[in-house]
Design a protein around this motif. Sequence first.
Motif, PDB file in Angstrom:
ATOM      1  N   GLU A  25       0.848  -1.183   0.000  1.00  0.00           N
ATOM      2  CA  GLU A  25       0.000   0.000   0.000  1.00  0.00           C
ATOM      3  C   GLU A  25       0.891   1.242   0.000  1.00  0.00           C
ATOM      4  N   PRO A  26       0.589   2.258  -0.838  1.00  0.00           N
ATOM      5  CA  PRO A  26       1.389   3.489  -0.802  1.00  0.00           C
ATOM      6  C   PRO A  26       1.187   4.209   0.532  1.00  0.00           C
ATOM      7  N   VAL A  27       2.313   4.567   1.157  1.00  0.00           N
ATOM      8  CA  VAL A  27       2.238   5.192   2.482  1.00  0.00           C
ATOM      9  C   VAL A  27       3.075   6.461   2.598  1.00  0.00           C
ATOM     10  N   GLY A  28       3.799   6.829   1.559  1.00  0.00           N
ATOM     11  CA  GLY A  28       4.620   8.027   1.651  1.00  0.00           C
ATOM     12  C   GLY A  28       5.228   8.394   0.320  1.00  0.00           C
ATOM     13  N   CYS A  29       5.775   9.620   0.270  1.00  0.00           N
ATOM     14  CA  CYS A  29       6.423  10.072  -0.956  1.00  0.00           C
ATOM     15  C   CYS A  29       7.381  11.217  -0.649  1.00  0.00           C
ATOM     16  N   VAL A  30       8.254  11.473  -1.606  1.00  0.00           N
ATOM     17  CA  VAL A  30       9.132  12.637  -1.582  1.00  0.00           C
ATOM     18  C   VAL A  30       9.536  12.938  -3.023  1.00  0.00           C
ATOM     19  N   PHE A  31       9.822  14.212  -3.290  1.00  0.00           N
ATOM     20  CA  PHE A  31      10.238  14.650  -4.621  1.00  0.00           C
ATOM     21  C   PHE A  31      11.572  15.373  -4.532  1.00  0.00           C
ATOM     22  N   CYS A  32      12.397  15.210  -5.549  1.00  0.00           N
ATOM     23  CA  CYS A  32      13.616  15.988  -5.725  1.00  0.00           C
ATOM     24  C   CYS A  32      13.455  16.747  -7.037  1.00  0.00           C
ATOM     25  N   VAL A  33      13.434  18.073  -6.956  1.00  0.00           N
ATOM     26  CA  VAL A  33      13.266  18.902  -8.142  1.00  0.00           C
ATOM     27  C   VAL A  33      14.408  19.909  -8.238  1.00  0.00           C
ATOM     28  N   ALA A  34      14.659  20.364  -9.437  1.00  0.00           N
ATOM     29  CA  ALA A  34      15.704  21.356  -9.661  1.00  0.00           C
ATOM     30  C   ALA A  34      15.200  22.732  -9.242  1.00  0.00           C
ATOM     31  N   ARG A  35      15.964  23.367  -8.388  1.00  0.00           N
ATOM     32  CA  ARG A  35      15.669  24.783  -8.068  1.00  0.00           C
ATOM     33  C   ARG A  35      16.459  25.678  -9.008  1.00  0.00           C
ATOM     34  N   ASP A  36      17.707  25.294  -9.265  1.00  0.00           N
ATOM     35  CA  ASP A  36      18.542  25.925 -10.280  1.00  0.00           C
ATOM     36  C   ASP A  36      19.598  24.896 -10.673  1.00  0.00           C
ATOM     37  N   ASP A  37      20.598  25.288 -11.445  1.00  0.00           N
ATOM     38  CA  ASP A  37      21.574  24.318 -11.959  1.00  0.00           C
ATOM     39  C   ASP A  37      22.353  23.595 -10.868  1.00  0.00           C
ATOM     40  N   SER A  38      22.586  24.248  -9.738  1.00  0.00           N
ATOM     41  CA  SER A  38      23.401  23.631  -8.697  1.00  0.00           C
ATOM     42  C   SER A  38      22.628  23.290  -7.424  1.00  0.00           C
ATOM     43  N   THR A  39      21.347  23.643  -7.372  1.00  0.00           N
ATOM     44  CA  THR A  39      20.557  23.445  -6.155  1.00  0.00           C
ATOM     45  C   THR A  39      19.326  22.596  -6.428  1.00  0.00           C
ATOM     46  N   ALA A  40      19.199  21.517  -5.660  1.00  0.00           N
ATOM     47  CA  ALA A  40      18.004  20.676  -5.699  1.00  0.00           C
ATOM     48  C   ALA A  40      17.077  21.104  -4.571  1.00  0.00           C
ATOM     49  N   GLN A  41      15.794  20.838  -4.741  1.00  0.00           N
ATOM     50  CA  GLN A  41      14.838  21.129  -3.681  1.00  0.00           C
ATOM     51  C   GLN A  41      14.083  19.852  -3.329  1.00  0.00           C
ATOM     52  N   LEU A  42      14.061  19.528  -2.047  1.00  0.00           N
ATOM     53  CA  LEU A  42      13.271  18.427  -1.539  1.00  0.00           C
ATOM     54  C   LEU A  42      11.854  18.952  -1.358  1.00  0.00           C
ATOM     55  N   ARG A  43      10.879  18.248  -1.927  1.00  0.00           N
ATOM     56  CA  ARG A  43       9.479  18.691  -1.855  1.00  0.00           C
ATOM     57  C   ARG A  43       8.592  17.550  -1.385  1.00  0.00           C
ATOM     58  N   ILE A  44       7.549  17.909  -0.720  1.00  0.00           N
ATOM     59  CA  ILE A  44       6.431  17.038  -0.366  1.00  0.00           C
ATOM     60  C   ILE A  44       6.850  15.740   0.335  1.00  0.00           C
ATOM     61  N   LEU A  45       7.586  15.840   1.406  1.00  0.00           N
ATOM     62  CA  LEU A  45       7.803  14.645   2.219  1.00  0.00           C
ATOM     63  C   LEU A  45       6.499  14.364   2.957  1.00  0.00           C
ATOM     64  N   LEU A  46       5.886  13.236   2.639  1.00  0.00           N
ATOM     65  CA  LEU A  46       4.635  12.830   3.279  1.00  0.00           C
ATOM     66  C   LEU A  46       4.759  11.371   3.715  1.00  0.00           C
ATOM     67  N   VAL A  47       4.297  11.088   4.924  1.00  0.00           N
ATOM     68  CA  VAL A  47       4.164   9.713   5.396  1.00  0.00           C
ATOM     69  C   VAL A  47       2.797   9.609   6.064  1.00  0.00           C
ATOM     70  N   GLU A  48       2.018   8.648   5.636  1.00  0.00           N
ATOM     71  CA  GLU A  48       0.690   8.440   6.204  1.00  0.00           C
ATOM     72  C   GLU A  48       0.794   8.196   7.704  1.00  0.00           C
ATOM     73  N   PRO A  49      -0.125   8.735   8.483  1.00  0.00           N
ATOM     74  CA  PRO A  49      -0.054   8.579   9.945  1.00  0.00           C
ATOM     75  C   PRO A  49       0.096   7.123  10.407  1.00  0.00           C
ATOM     76  N   GLY A  50      -0.608   6.203   9.788  1.00  0.00           N
ATOM     77  CA  GLY A  50      -0.529   4.800  10.201  1.00  0.00           C
ATOM     78  C   GLY A  50       0.794   4.129   9.875  1.00  0.00           C
ATOM     79  N   ALA A  51       1.602   4.761   9.030  1.00  0.00           N
ATOM     80  CA  ALA A  51       2.887   4.182   8.631  1.00  0.00           C
ATOM     81  C   ALA A  51       4.066   4.835   9.344  1.00  0.00           C
TER      82      ALA A  51
END
Length: 120
Positions: A25-51
């Motif tokens: 069952e899907p219980v969490g996620c995270v994204f790595c996106v480009a903010r600029d050429d040298s900087t990544a941005q971590l987005r949307i760290l989610l973990v379901e409460p039961g997990a």
Amino acid sequence: RIVSDFIADHDPSREAAWIADLDHEPVGCVFCVARDDSTAQLRILLVEPGARGHGIGSRLVDECVRFARRTGYRRMVLWTNDVLVSARRIYEAAGFTLDQEEPHHSFGRDLVGQTWSLDL
């Protein structure tokens, strides 16, 4: 909107997303996106409460950071709210440091937004 933008226009060589599952069952996620050429941005760290309590959040953040390093980013940033104590502990354990705090009003509440960063 963040997810739909990612699906519509992401660079798979520099951006990625992970979905964690527990007992198929899907219980969490995270994204790595480009903010600029040298900087990544971590987005949307989610973990379901039961997990929560299984280390899923830490594993998602660790994989996101590993990907950013492998992809050649020199820095990673993220934005969160101070009330998300468990997430902040995960970020600190991964080596992120608090750069800035700023009060704001969102979700019908007065909150303190935080910007964190990690040199890769």
